[in-house]
Design an enzyme around this catalytic site. Structure first.
Site, short mmCIF file in Angstrom:
data_model
loop_
_atom_site.label_atom_id
_atom_site.label_comp_id
_atom_site.label_asym_id
_atom_site.label_seq_id
_atom_site.Cartn_x
_atom_site.Cartn_y
_atom_site.Cartn_z
N GLU A 1 -6.05 -10.86 -0.55
CA GLU A 1 -6.83 -10.57 0.67
C GLU A 1 -8.32 -10.53 0.39
O GLU A 1 -9.06 -9.72 0.94
CB GLU A 1 -6.37 -9.23 1.27
CG GLU A 1 -4.88 -9.11 1.52
CD GLU A 1 -4.48 -7.80 2.18
OE1 GLU A 1 -3.27 -7.53 2.20
OE2 GLU A 1 -5.36 -7.08 2.68
N GLU B 1 0.80 -1.23 0.00
CA GLU B 1 0.00 0.00 0.00
C GLU B 1 0.83 1.27 0.00
O GLU B 1 0.59 2.19 0.80
CB GLU B 1 -0.96 -0.02 1.20
CG GLU B 1 -1.94 -1.19 1.15
CD GLU B 1 -2.83 -1.31 2.38
OE1 GLU B 1 -3.46 -2.38 2.55
OE2 GLU B 1 -2.89 -0.35 3.16
N HIS C 1 -10.51 -6.59 -1.69
CA HIS C 1 -11.54 -6.39 -0.67
C HIS C 1 -12.75 -5.79 -1.39
O HIS C 1 -12.77 -4.60 -1.68
CB HIS C 1 -11.04 -5.46 0.43
CG HIS C 1 -9.91 -6.01 1.24
ND1 HIS C 1 -10.06 -7.06 2.11
CD2 HIS C 1 -8.60 -5.66 1.30
CE1 HIS C 1 -8.90 -7.33 2.68
NE2 HIS C 1 -7.99 -6.49 2.22
N ASP D 1 -12.18 -10.71 0.20
CA ASP D 1 -13.40 -10.89 0.97
C ASP D 1 -14.47 -10.04 0.30
O ASP D 1 -14.15 -9.09 -0.43
CB ASP D 1 -13.23 -10.58 2.47
CG ASP D 1 -12.49 -9.27 2.75
OD1 ASP D 1 -11.86 -9.17 3.81
OD2 ASP D 1 -12.56 -8.36 1.89
N ASN E 1 2.26 -5.37 -3.04
CA ASN E 1 0.86 -5.65 -2.69
C ASN E 1 0.07 -4.36 -2.54
O ASN E 1 0.57 -3.40 -1.93
CB ASN E 1 0.81 -6.45 -1.37
CG ASN E 1 -0.55 -7.06 -1.09
OD1 ASN E 1 -1.11 -7.75 -1.94
ND2 ASN E 1 -1.08 -6.80 0.11
O1 G3I Z 1 -2.69 -7.01 19.26
C1 G3I Z 1 -3.49 -5.98 19.83
C2 G3I Z 1 -4.02 -6.47 21.17
O2 G3I Z 1 -2.90 -6.57 22.06
C3 G3I Z 1 -4.99 -5.43 21.69
O3 G3I Z 1 -5.55 -5.93 22.91
C4 G3I Z 1 -6.14 -5.29 20.64
C5 G3I Z 1 -7.16 -4.27 21.11
O4 G3I Z 1 -6.94 -3.03 20.59
O5 G3I Z 1 -5.55 -4.79 19.40
C6 G3I Z 1 -4.69 -5.77 18.87
O6 G3I Z 1 -4.15 -5.25 17.72
C7 G3I Z 1 -5.08 -5.29 16.61
C8 G3I Z 1 -4.43 -6.14 15.50
O7 G3I Z 1 -5.28 -6.09 14.32
C9 G3I Z 1 -4.30 -7.58 15.92
O8 G3I Z 1 -5.54 -8.14 16.14
C10 G3I Z 1 -5.21 -3.85 16.11
O9 G3I Z 1 -5.92 -3.11 17.12
C11 G3I Z 1 -6.04 -3.86 14.81
O10 G3I Z 1 -6.03 -2.55 14.24
C12 G3I Z 1 -5.36 -4.78 13.80
O11 G3I Z 1 -6.21 -4.79 12.69
C13 G3I Z 1 -5.56 -5.37 11.52
C14 G3I Z 1 -5.44 -4.27 10.46
O12 G3I Z 1 -4.87 -4.88 9.26
C15 G3I Z 1 -4.53 -3.15 10.89
O13 G3I Z 1 -4.51 -2.21 9.91
C16 G3I Z 1 -6.50 -6.47 11.00
O14 G3I Z 1 -6.55 -7.54 11.95
C17 G3I Z 1 -5.98 -7.00 9.66
O15 G3I Z 1 -6.95 -7.87 9.09
C18 G3I Z 1 -5.76 -5.82 8.70
O16 G3I Z 1 -5.20 -6.34 7.51
C19 G3I Z 1 -4.93 -5.41 6.45
C20 G3I Z 1 -3.74 -5.94 5.66
O17 G3I Z 1 -2.65 -6.14 6.50
C21 G3I Z 1 -3.40 -5.01 4.53
N1 G3I Z 1 -4.57 -4.73 3.70
C22 G3I Z 1 -5.78 -4.32 4.38
C23 G3I Z 1 -6.12 -5.31 5.51
C24 G3I Z 1 -7.41 -4.89 6.19
O18 G3I Z 1 -7.23 -3.65 6.83
#
Ligand code: G3I
Length: 378
Positions: A291, A150, A262, A293, A226
């Site tokens: 990715e 990105e 997406h 969905d 990507n």
């Molecule tokens: O690990 C922390 C945990 O310790 C904490 O308790 C919890 C509560 O806030 O947050 C956890 O971190 C979260 C992390 O996912 C792991 O679950 C973050 O808040 C959350 O923002 C993060 O979201 C991820 C997101 O990328 C971040 O931008 C999503 O799971 C993940 O599916 C998403 O994936 C991205 C790809 O990497 C790139 N393309 C878009 C895609 C969707 O946004």
């Protein structure tokens, strides 16, 4: 005489009867010579239904978050591979490939990095060490990497995003001293090509260095750029095409492009997606759908309407067909696989969901059958 007659009957029956449906999505993909993958959360691998469905239905996995900086490089001097190692071990136990995501992104970076006030030279050294340490740790285990994710700006399609890696302060020391060409690649591509030989002015010099570092760490790994919202022919995919064409011509080790896919609002311009895949594969690049969905409106219980589930199945089928129509499109990966664990819910305040192939109870949805049958038909 009877024996010959009976052979003909068996033959006729064999010809007449359709071949049995493949027992799983994985079997259908193996039959089609395709990679079928899913983004994985290590914490869920201890859930029996999650692990069983994953191993039965997919031949490739990718850590959803476990290889991102904030997880794998939480402190300047410490790397934590424990979460990603779980996924790699699971994959090897079940004969699955592993895709790595992602080495260079502007999100999910640890505070020590984003608030470190490093100079370009310091940041370049930090990033080189990160890439070589992480890729080196999984050398021979992770077959393909999203090296950069990105880097193009969705607000100004075709332009590069301003990030810690590019210009805040950025790692490409050389670039900072040069007068800046306009950073709309598609427009500047021709300008720069005619007037200036090397890439600094094109603003993506920093990515070039990342691909070289990853290649040095594992020369066998396939290296991908990507991106989101570049699935169709548009200014962003134009700029990516210009960049990878230039990289290929100048020997920058980039093997493919990942289109995230997406899909929102049940809208997918499949003709344009297919044309886009065609032009990238025509360059000799591999295309991975990384990715996928297809988010649906859901009620308070997270349930989608039957007609939307059918429309969703059509979209999974059509995009799979577009991929299968181009030999260079070699992988289809969904961002998760069960509606029980998907970023869509939290991201949409639970107004959207039901985006994946299996429901929250791991029951196959119409989308699953559509994708399996499309792969089986190859
Ligand atoms: O690990 C922390 C945990 O310790 C904490 O308790 C919890 C509560 O806030 O947050 C956890 O971190 C979260 C992390 O996912 C792991 O679950 C973050 O808040 C959350 O923002 C993060 O979201 C991820 C997101 O990328 C971040 O931008 C999503 O799971 C993940 O599916 C998403 O994936 C991205 C790809 O990497 C790139 N393309 C878009 C895609 C969707 O946004």
């Amino acid at each position: 005489m009877f024996a010959r007659g009976c052979r003909y009957v068996v033959l006729l029956v064999a010809v007449a009867l359709p071949s049995p449906a493949p027992p799983s999505l994985r079997a259908a993909a193996d039959h089609a010579g395709m990679l079928i993958g899913a983004a994985v959360r290590p914490a869920q691998l201890s859930e029996a239904a999650y692990a069983a469905t994953l191993a039965r239905e997919f031949n490739m996995v990718e850590p959803e978050n476990a290889l991102k900086w904030e997880v794998v490089h939480p402190e300047p001097q410490s790397f934590d591979f424990s979460q990603a190692d779980q996924i790699v071990d699971f994959a090897f136990e079940h004969g699955m490939k592993v895709r790595g995501h992602t080495l260079v992104w502007h999100q999910q970076n640890p505070k020590w990095l984003t608030e470190g006030k490093f100079t370009s030279a310091e940041l370049a050294a930090i990033l080189e060490r990160h890439i070589k340490t992480v890729v080196g740790h999984y050398r021979g285990k992770i077959f393909a990497w999203d090296v950069v994710n990105e880097a193009f700006d969705e607000l100004h399609p075709g332009d590069l995003r301003s990030t810690i890696w590019r210009d805040q302060p950025g790692i490409a020391i050389a670039a900072s001293s040069e007068p800046r060409a306009s950073n709309n690649l598609a427009r500047s591509e021709l300008e720069a090509r005619s007037s200036k030989p090397h890439s600094a002015e094109r603003g993506y010099a920093y990515m070039e260095r990342c691909f070289h570092w990853a290649h040095e760490a594992d020369p066998q790994a396939l290296l991908f750029y990507n991106e989101a919202e570049a699935e169709v022919v548009n200014p962003k995919s134009d700029a990516i095409l210009a960049m990878v064409r230039d990289f290929r011509q100048r020997g920058v080790p980039v093997d493919g492009v990942g289109f995230q896919m997406h899909i929102a609002n049940l809208r997918a311009d499949v003709t344009s997606i297919s044309a886009n895949i065609a032009r990238f594969t025509a360059l000799g690049m591999q295309v991975h759908i990384t990715e996928m969905d297809v988010a649906l409106p859901v009620d308070a219980n997270g349930n989608a309407r039957p007609e939307d589930l059918q429309r969703q199945a059509d979209i999974y089928r059509q995009i799979a067909e577009a991929c299968l129509a181009h030999r260079g499109c070699t992988a289809i990966q969904t961002w998760g696989f069960t509606d029980k664990y998907s970023w869509i819910g939290s991201h949409s305040k639970h107004t959207q969901g039901a985006a994946l192939l299996f429901d929250r109870d791991y029951r196959a949805k119409p989308a699953y059958l559509a994708l399996k049958n499309t792969l089986a038909a190859r």
